[in-house]
Motif scaffolding. Structure first.
Motif, PDB file in Angstrom:
ATOM      1  N   PRO A  80      17.087  36.078  30.724  1.00 33.07           N
ATOM      2  CA  PRO A  80      15.735  36.232  31.272  1.00 33.07           C
ATOM      3  C   PRO A  80      14.924  34.936  31.246  1.00 33.07           C
ATOM      4  O   PRO A  80      14.225  34.617  32.208  1.00 33.07           O
ATOM      5  N   ALA A  81      15.028  34.175  30.167  1.00 39.39           N
ATOM      6  CA  ALA A  81      14.304  32.902  30.091  1.00 39.39           C
ATOM      7  C   ALA A  81      14.887  31.881  31.069  1.00 39.39           C
ATOM      8  O   ALA A  81      14.154  31.056  31.630  1.00 39.39           O
ATOM      9  N   ILE A  82      16.203  31.921  31.267  1.00 41.53           N
ATOM     10  CA  ILE A  82      16.854  31.032  32.240  1.00 41.53           C
ATOM     11  C   ILE A  82      16.280  31.285  33.634  1.00 41.53           C
ATOM     12  O   ILE A  82      15.955  30.346  34.381  1.00 41.53           O
ATOM     13  N   ILE A  83      16.137  32.552  33.986  1.00 45.93           N
ATOM     14  CA  ILE A  83      15.602  32.902  35.301  1.00 45.93           C
ATOM     15  C   ILE A  83      14.172  32.393  35.441  1.00 45.93           C
ATOM     16  O   ILE A  83      13.793  31.799  36.454  1.00 45.93           O
ATOM     17  N   GLU A  84      13.351  32.628  34.408  1.00 49.37           N
ATOM     18  CA  GLU A  84      11.969  32.164  34.446  1.00 49.37           C
ATOM     19  C   GLU A  84      11.907  30.642  34.567  1.00 49.37           C
ATOM     20  O   GLU A  84      11.111  30.093  35.346  1.00 49.37           O
ATOM     21  N   ALA A  85      12.741  29.944  33.799  1.00 48.54           N
ATOM     22  CA  ALA A  85      12.748  28.484  33.851  1.00 48.54           C
ATOM     23  C   ALA A  85      13.154  27.976  35.231  1.00 48.54           C
ATOM     24  O   ALA A  85      12.600  26.993  35.729  1.00 48.54           O
TER      25      ALA A  85
END
Length: 596
Positions: free
Chosen positions: A94-99
């Motif tokens: 999820p953080a990868i997608i946001e980044a």
């Protein structure tokens, strides 16, 4: 150069990890967030022993990834994120997608099993090849560690390339998948020799070198009276310079500036007299919306949160220029759009002579008059509200926080209330957010990443967004600084009350609003976090300024989401309807040019 690592020459793995980490440190890497695990032991030891890199241990991988996201969002420089093999790296997703969507630079280091332990049911072995698919700027599968100087040079150059790719051509993720054979601990094994003393010489810290074009479109824009500047979601590293550049552009064109609450412009209001923050409400009046239809629009960054603004632009179809250095399609409206890959700060033009400035156009005056009228109406309404109301929290924050306070704004209703009711001032308050994918995951951890070693900070969040990331509290033992969590507890998902699905009960309450009926005082006690239940607005104001310097605290504000949703729908429409009434409205401005 930090060549004092006691473990670097103990075996092949520790040497390999040392060269990788030392290269990153020479490039300027300052922070690494590290999750526990055996296969990643060489990386963990190398980061822990590097005195120039802050190594932060975090138990939960999802929380760790959002903490790293917050740290990188604050610094605009890559943060390393380390985990062991297996599903650990999947929790970063999820953080990868946001980044990826928000262009936040992260260097993700996943340890992996060697080839002979793949596809044979070895423990903690999954297929990690291109684990993050198209969400990574670059995926690199490092070869197995080697002691030959050529292999170490390959590792050094790969590390240089990887960190550069987190920033160029746009910020994002680089994924290094790193296999290790045993021994994983720094046990002594013969055959590892010292590397040349000048091995790391010539590595220079990464710096961005912007250019400053003078764009010929400026004269074309100046010929159009019905033009607007839209300052959207922004995470500029220098907010004052960003706001000043937009003010200069507005002055040169004699155009109004519509500014998203997540832009710093609302908090540098003194720089720009042609500022409109209530455009969402203004555009709810069909007559006014038609009159104010623009012919040209300069959009800076992504579009604001407001759905009203997006629909209005789609209906009026103005010629639109988007200023953004990210080489992506930034127009979800699919209009008459030209993408200029520059920042507003890079536009160069002569400041107009004050004696030669043209008078405000009738079009600009109409915008500013509507802004004044609605701002006055909002202020009057809010001042008369004694009971807790979600929207008044945002209104109060904009006028009471200490200067330059960092504030992380959660998604769903928190960001929308800020958009409606955050009033312009000269406070220098710095908003942060995760508006790439607009999810609620990682809210607390991202806020902690922003607040860590920073000025005393604020998190504005609803109850479900906070509950979705309570593992973030596990970072409290390593956290340095202060974070006040303003918890608006309406016992459920208030955003869904604004949608048509709220009319269908059942299944609305159970499956959409999803109230958790949790005692947050007990939750805070579990994590040894300070907690206070707010009883009135005066108590809240006293606790907002000044802010403490250390620790984490929760200030719970109990609200009624059904009452708040009804109030919001009714009053937004009423504010807009009253725009066509004839009474004159004046706005009081204090001696510091801050709106009241």
């Amino acid at each position: 150069m930090t060549l004092d690592s006691p473990s670097k020459f103990r075996n092949l793995n520790t040497l390999w990890a040392f060269v990788l980490v030392e290269t990153l440190q020479q490039l300027g890497l300052k922070t690494a967030v590290i999750c526990p695990g055996s296969r990643s032991s060489p990386l963990t030891i190398a980061f822990a022993e590097n005195s120039q890199i802050e190594a932060i241990p975090v138990l939960d991988e999802r929380s760790a990834s959002f903490l790293a996201l917050g740290l990188a969002q604050k610094s605009r420089f890559p943060v390393a994120l380390v985990c062991t093999s297996g599903t650990a790296g999947a929790n970063f997703y999820p953080a990868i997608i946001e980044a990826k969507i928000s262009h936040i630079p992260l260097l993700v280091l996943t340890a992996d099993r060697p080839p002979e332990l793949q596809h044979c049911h070895a423990g903690q072995a999954i297929d990690q090849v291109k684990l993050y698919g198209n969400y990574a700027n670059e995926y690199i599968y490092l070869g197995l560690p080697g002691v030959e100087i050529e292999q170490l040079q390959y590792l050094r150059q790969t590390a240089i390339y990887a960190l550069q790719r987190t920033l160029s051509p746009t910020g994002g993720i680089v994924h290094l998948n790193i296999p290790f054979r045993e021994p994983l601990a720094p046990l002594f094994r013969p055959g590892v020799e010292a590397i040349p003393a000048d091995f790391f010489s010539g590595i220079e810290k990464i710096r961005l070198s912007p250019f400053s074009p003078s764009h010929p479109l400026l004269s074309q824009w100046q010929e159009e009276e019905h033009g607007i500047i839209i300052a959207g979601v922004d995470q500029s590293q220098n907010p004052w310079a960003y706001c000043r550049a937009i003010a200069r552009l507005s002055q040169a064109l004699n155009w109004v500036v519509l500014t998203e609450a997540l832009s710093p412009i609302r908090n540098y209001a003194g720089l720009n007299p042609s500022l409109v923050t209530t455009y969402d409400i203004i555009l709810r009046n069909p007559q006014i919306a038609e009159t104010l239809a623009p012919k040209m629009v300069i959009q800076i960054g992504n579009l604001p949160t407001s759905k009203m603004l997006r629909n209005w632009l789609k209906e009026t179809c103005p010629q639109r220029w988007i200023l953004d250095t990210n080489f992506e399609n930034l127009d979800p409206l699919h209009g008459q759009t030209t993408h200029l890959p520059i920042t507003v700060e890079q536009l160069t033009f002569q400041d107009p002579n004050p004696k030669e400035l043209t008078a405000e156009s009738p079009y600009l005056q109409q915008w500013c008059q509507a802004q004044s009228k609605i701002s006055h109406a909002i202020n009057q309404e809010m001042q008369g509200i004694d009971t807790f109301l979600e929207g008044k929290v945002s209104w109060l924050l904009s006028q009471n926080l200490p200067a330059a306070t960092p504030i992380f704004i959660a998604n769903s209703m928190s960001v929308r209330n800020v958009e409606y009711f955050w009033m312009p001032r000269n406070s220098g308050i710095r908003p942060y957010f995760n508006r790439g994918a607009n999810g609620i995951d990682g809210t607390l951890s991202t806020a902690l990443g922003i607040a860590h070693r920073n000025q005393s900070s604020i998190l504005l969040t609803g109850d479900l967004a906070l509950l979705h990331d309570t593992n973030g509290f596990l970072f409290s033992n390593q956290f340095q600084g202060h974070l006040t969590i303003l918890l608006i507890n309406n016992n459920g998902g208030g955003i869904f009350e604004m949608l048509d699905i709220a009319k269908f009960e059942p299944p609305f309450e159970e499956f959409f609003a999803m109230p958790q009926n949790l005692d947050f005082a007990q939750l805070a006690a579990t994590y040894n976090v300070e907690y206070q239940l707010m009883e009135n607005w005066e108590q809240l104001q006293k606790l907002l300024n000044p802010l403490p310097e250390k620790g984490i605290r929760i200030l719970e504000i109990p609200t009624n989401r059904k009452v708040d949703a009804k109030w919001l729908k009714t009053n937004l429409e009423q504010f807009a309807t009253n725009l066509t009434k004839e009474e004159e409205i004046s706005i009081k401005v204090d001696e510091n040019d801050e709106f009241q």
